[in-house]
Design a protein around this motif. Structure first.
Motif, PDB file in Angstrom:
ATOM      1  N   THR A  95      -7.287  -1.900  -7.548  1.00  9.82           N
ATOM      2  CA  THR A  95      -6.068  -1.856  -8.342  1.00  9.82           C
ATOM      3  C   THR A  95      -6.180  -0.803  -9.440  1.00  9.82           C
ATOM      4  O   THR A  95      -7.262  -0.267  -9.726  1.00  9.82           O
ATOM      5  CB  THR A  95      -5.797  -3.217  -9.002  1.00  9.82           C
ATOM      6  OG1 THR A  95      -6.835  -3.478  -9.967  1.00  9.82           O
ATOM      7  CG2 THR A  95      -5.746  -4.331  -7.974  1.00  9.82           C
ATOM      8  N   ALA A 138       2.025  -1.471 -13.968  1.00  9.54           N
ATOM      9  CA  ALA A 138       1.451  -1.256 -12.631  1.00  9.54           C
ATOM     10  C   ALA A 138      -0.007  -1.689 -12.537  1.00  9.54           C
ATOM     11  O   ALA A 138      -0.742  -1.202 -11.675  1.00  9.54           O
ATOM     12  CB  ALA A 138       1.580   0.223 -12.257  1.00  9.54           C
ATOM     13  N   LYS A 141      -1.187  -2.855  -9.015  1.00  6.59           N
ATOM     14  CA  LYS A 141      -0.928  -2.014  -7.851  1.00  6.59           C
ATOM     15  C   LYS A 141      -2.218  -1.393  -7.338  1.00  6.59           C
ATOM     16  O   LYS A 141      -3.089  -1.000  -8.117  1.00  6.59           O
ATOM     17  CB  LYS A 141       0.039  -0.882  -8.213  1.00  6.59           C
ATOM     18  CG  LYS A 141       1.503  -1.243  -8.117  1.00  6.59           C
ATOM     19  CD  LYS A 141       2.359   0.029  -8.198  1.00  6.59           C
ATOM     20  CE  LYS A 141       3.828  -0.281  -7.981  1.00  6.59           C
ATOM     21  NZ  LYS A 141       4.639   0.962  -8.001  1.00  6.59           N
ATOM     22  N   ALA A 145      -1.078   3.151  -3.527  1.00  8.33           N
ATOM     23  CA  ALA A 145       0.371   2.959  -3.562  1.00  8.33           C
ATOM     24  C   ALA A 145       1.032   3.788  -4.665  1.00  8.33           C
ATOM     25  O   ALA A 145       2.242   3.688  -4.872  1.00  8.33           O
ATOM     26  CB  ALA A 145       0.697   1.483  -3.771  1.00  8.33           C
TER      27      ALA A 145
END
Length: 274
Positions: A95, A138, A141, A145
């Motif tokens: 992430t 974010a 994420k 991505a």
């Protein structure tokens, strides 16, 4: 703060990548390295943190001579030198937050990093930095991505979490569109000012170098052929650095860039340009 004295790099092939480089970089200064491909810009940056071993000369970061350090002491010294890479160097399956926290690897060690056991203070600072670079939304994420501009922002936050005194930045805008390139360069410039960080930025875009650097150093054939303020970079000097070309429009392009400059705002923080 950073001093390079008579630094030379000759590869095993016999190619001379750097020849007798003398540079001093004070704290808080943003220096842009420009020059044609193969001029030695990336080699110079990598010699500073010894990702590339210099063949001769010395490099001092404050009172530490980097060129004479053992591998163990070099790992400690690298804490003070954060690298921002052209290709981001993120772990795609992790992430955003996990990638940023990897900036503390030099402090917490491999196993604590592997097990995601970071001190609470590091996690709080990572949150704060991600908000600062416009990615607070974010955190979870995956890196794969993200757009190119977002990935570069993650790389910037990771570098700053390292709490460095020097930023080494290798082509931060090479894969980005013009608008995102300006946003990324503006962000780096603002963060250096906020933290009193010195930075060396290897960049091909002369207009961006003029707009965001305090000082420009031009390399050609592994040698310094210009060292001065952005306003001193005229057509004659550009010819010395890059070779014969019609540079008459360069000033106009710089003026156009200034006119297009946008004040940072939350709506622009994401960046684009994959």
């Amino acid at each position: 703060m950073l001093t390079l004295s008579a630094v030379t790099k000759r590869y095993a092939t016999g190619d001379l990548a750097l020849n007798d480089i003398h540079l001093s970089l004070p704290r808080g200064q943003v220096m842009a390295l420009i020059g044609p491909s193969g001029a030695g810009k990336s080699t110079l940056i990598r010699c500073v943190n010894r990702l590339v071993e210099p063949s001769g000369g010395s490099i001092h970061l404050e009172d530490t001579e980097l060129t004479g350090l053992s591998s163990g002491r070099l790992r400690q010294a690298r804490r003070a030198m954060a690298m921002i890479f052209q290709e981001y160097a993120l772990v795609d399956r992790l992430t955003v937050m996990e990638n940023v926290l990897s900036g503390r690897l030099g402090y917490v060690g491999f196993w604590r990093s592997f097990l995601r056991r970071y001190p609470k203070t590091d996690v709080i600072e990572a949150f704060r930095l991600l908000e600062r670079v416009g990615l607070g939304h974010a955190l979870d994420k995956r890196a794969d991505a993200l757009s190119g501009g977002q990935r570069q922002r993650v790389g910037i936050a990771r570098a700053l979490l390292q709490d460095p005194r020097l930023l080494l930045v290798d082509e931060p805008t090479a894969s980005l569109d013009p608008k995102t390139s300006r946003q990324i360069m503006r962000l780096i410039r603002e963060l250096c000012a906020e933290r009193d960080l010195a930075a060396i930025i290897n960049i091909h875009d002369v207009s961006l170098a003029r707009q965001f650097a305090d000082r420009i150093v031009g390399l050609r054939g592994g040698e310094i052929v210009f060292d001065g303020k952005p306003g001193e970079l005229n057509a004659e000097i550009l010819t010395t650095i890059y070779g014969e070309e019609d540079w008459s429009n360069e000033e106009g392009e710089e003026d156009a860039d200034d006119a297009m400059q946008v004040t940072p705002a939350p709506a622009l923080a994401m960046g684009g340009g994959r």
